[in-house]
Write an enzyme that holds these catalytic residues in place. Sequence first.
Site, PDB file in Angstrom:
ATOM      1  N   ARG A  96      20.628  25.852 -20.494  1.00 16.57           N
ATOM      2  CA  ARG A  96      22.275  26.080 -19.998  1.00 16.57           C
ATOM      3  C   ARG A  96      23.031  25.556 -20.574  1.00 16.57           C
ATOM      4  NH1 ARG A  96      26.416  22.896 -19.713  1.00 16.57           N
ATOM      5  NH2 ARG A  96      24.761  21.497 -19.769  1.00 16.57           N
ATOM      6  N   ASP A  97      23.600  24.667 -21.345  1.00 11.39           N
ATOM      7  CA  ASP A  97      24.670  24.404 -22.256  1.00 11.39           C
ATOM      8  C   ASP A  97      24.486  25.538 -23.490  1.00 11.39           C
ATOM      9  OD1 ASP A  97      26.789  23.003 -23.877  1.00 11.39           O
ATOM     10  OD2 ASP A  97      25.762  21.256 -23.711  1.00 11.39           O
ATOM     11  N   HIS A 140      24.409  12.386 -24.325  1.00 19.82           N
ATOM     12  CA  HIS A 140      24.520  13.988 -24.505  1.00 19.82           C
ATOM     13  C   HIS A 140      25.334  14.366 -25.369  1.00 19.82           C
ATOM     14  CE1 HIS A 140      24.757  17.835 -22.961  1.00 19.82           C
ATOM     15  NE2 HIS A 140      25.734  18.088 -23.197  1.00 19.82           N
ATOM     16  N   HIS A 165      27.679  16.194 -29.209  1.00 18.88           N
ATOM     17  CA  HIS A 165      26.930  17.836 -29.786  1.00 18.88           C
ATOM     18  C   HIS A 165      27.544  16.667 -31.058  1.00 18.88           C
ATOM     19  CE1 HIS A 165      27.602  20.080 -26.477  1.00 18.88           C
ATOM     20  NE2 HIS A 165      27.603  18.817 -25.545  1.00 18.88           N
ATOM     21  N   CYS A 221      30.652  23.526 -24.788  1.00 18.31           N
ATOM     22  CA  CYS A 221      31.205  24.277 -23.422  1.00 18.31           C
ATOM     23  C   CYS A 221      32.198  24.478 -23.580  1.00 18.31           C
ATOM     24  CB  CYS A 221      31.894  22.631 -22.810  1.00 18.31           C
ATOM     25  SG  CYS A 221      32.533  22.610 -21.500  1.00 18.31           S
ATOM     26  N   ASN A 248      25.533  21.930 -29.519  1.00 19.82           N
ATOM     27  CA  ASN A 248      23.963  20.210 -29.427  1.00 19.82           C
ATOM     28  C   ASN A 248      23.200  19.642 -30.292  1.00 19.82           C
ATOM     29  OD1 ASN A 248      24.203  20.047 -26.146  1.00 19.82           O
ATOM     30  ND2 ASN A 248      24.249  22.338 -26.902  1.00 19.82           N
TER      31      ASN A 248
HETATM   32  C1  LIG Z   1      27.770  18.853 -18.943  1.00 18.74           C
HETATM   33  C2  LIG Z   1      27.209  18.098 -19.887  1.00 18.74           C
HETATM   34  C3  LIG Z   1      26.389  17.449 -19.898  1.00 18.74           C
HETATM   35  C4  LIG Z   1      27.617  19.076 -20.893  1.00 18.74           C
HETATM   36  O1  LIG Z   1      27.265  20.582 -21.204  1.00 18.74           O
HETATM   37  C5  LIG Z   1      29.042  18.263 -21.879  1.00 18.74           C
HETATM   38  O2  LIG Z   1      29.931  17.293 -21.537  1.00 18.74           O
HETATM   39  O3  LIG Z   1      28.350  19.139 -23.235  1.00 18.74           O
END
Ligand SMILES: CC(C)C(=O)C(=O)O
Length: 283
Positions: A9-10, A201, A203, A234, A244
């Site tokens: 999803r990300d 989570h 990056h 995001c 990610n």
């Molecule tokens: C919703 C969260 C997991 C997200 O994608 C982020 O903060 O990068």
Amino acid sequence: MIRYVECPRDAWQGFRRFIPTEEKVAFLKALLEAGFRHLDLTSFVSPKWVPQMADAEEVLAALPPPQGRTYLAIVANEKGLERALRAKNLTHVGYPLSLSETFQRRNTNRGLEKSWPLVEAMAKAVEGRLGLVVYLSMAFGNPYGDPWDVGMVLEAVARLRALGVGEIALADTYGVADAGRIREVLGAVVERFGPEGIGAHLHARREEAWEKAEAALEAGVLWLEGALAGVGGCPFAGDELVGNLPTELLLPHLEARGLATGVDLSRLPALAGEAARLRALYA
Ligand SMILES: CC(C)C(=O)C(=O)O
């Protein structure tokens, strides 16, 4: 055993071209066949803002029943929650709650004053039906100039726990934290609340990914998230998408440290290749 969440999803949410539903489903099925047990795979958000996720219901319905695995979708408001509660196969919803007022408005179109009551309502609405993960974004610093310190992080986690939210992942949505900051923040959280139900989570650029993951592990965290080929970021965070943590890089390191994920490592190069192919076609 470590909990490793793969986040297509990300990875996909910022792609400009729509990945056909069958291609998404084929990729997700390949992940399941390789042994991934925790997937953050879609979101129930407005197709006006994130057209890539317009097929959330169809994608979920096309997957095999979760059978002990986690199928998570992000929701950002009441409408998304209603869709999630009706969806087939979903096991968890994830709500992005920021420490930053600026980012909360950018990401969910509502300020923190109205977002906290939503978390409370969500925790009640999903009880006995779905798990709830709150992603505490901008947990490692604030690139927008809003106030930030470790005390604010601890306070937010305590407040979430008081609302009955057991699963909280601290997110570095913008990729601003270095390894030292990650160790400091997660160390303080784990020291106060224990490692149970606390995730990271993160990056990162590829070259700094393992260092950051290692910092989280050193802090005692046993729940990490990432995406194959390091795809993602995001689209509402800023101009530069910081991807990610690349799964194909992390999992062998984790295995070498005795932290098995259940994923068949021999499948990672092909899966990372497929993730990169999707990016080349649709990003
Ligand atoms: C919703 C969260 C997991 C997200 O994608 C982020 O903060 O990068």
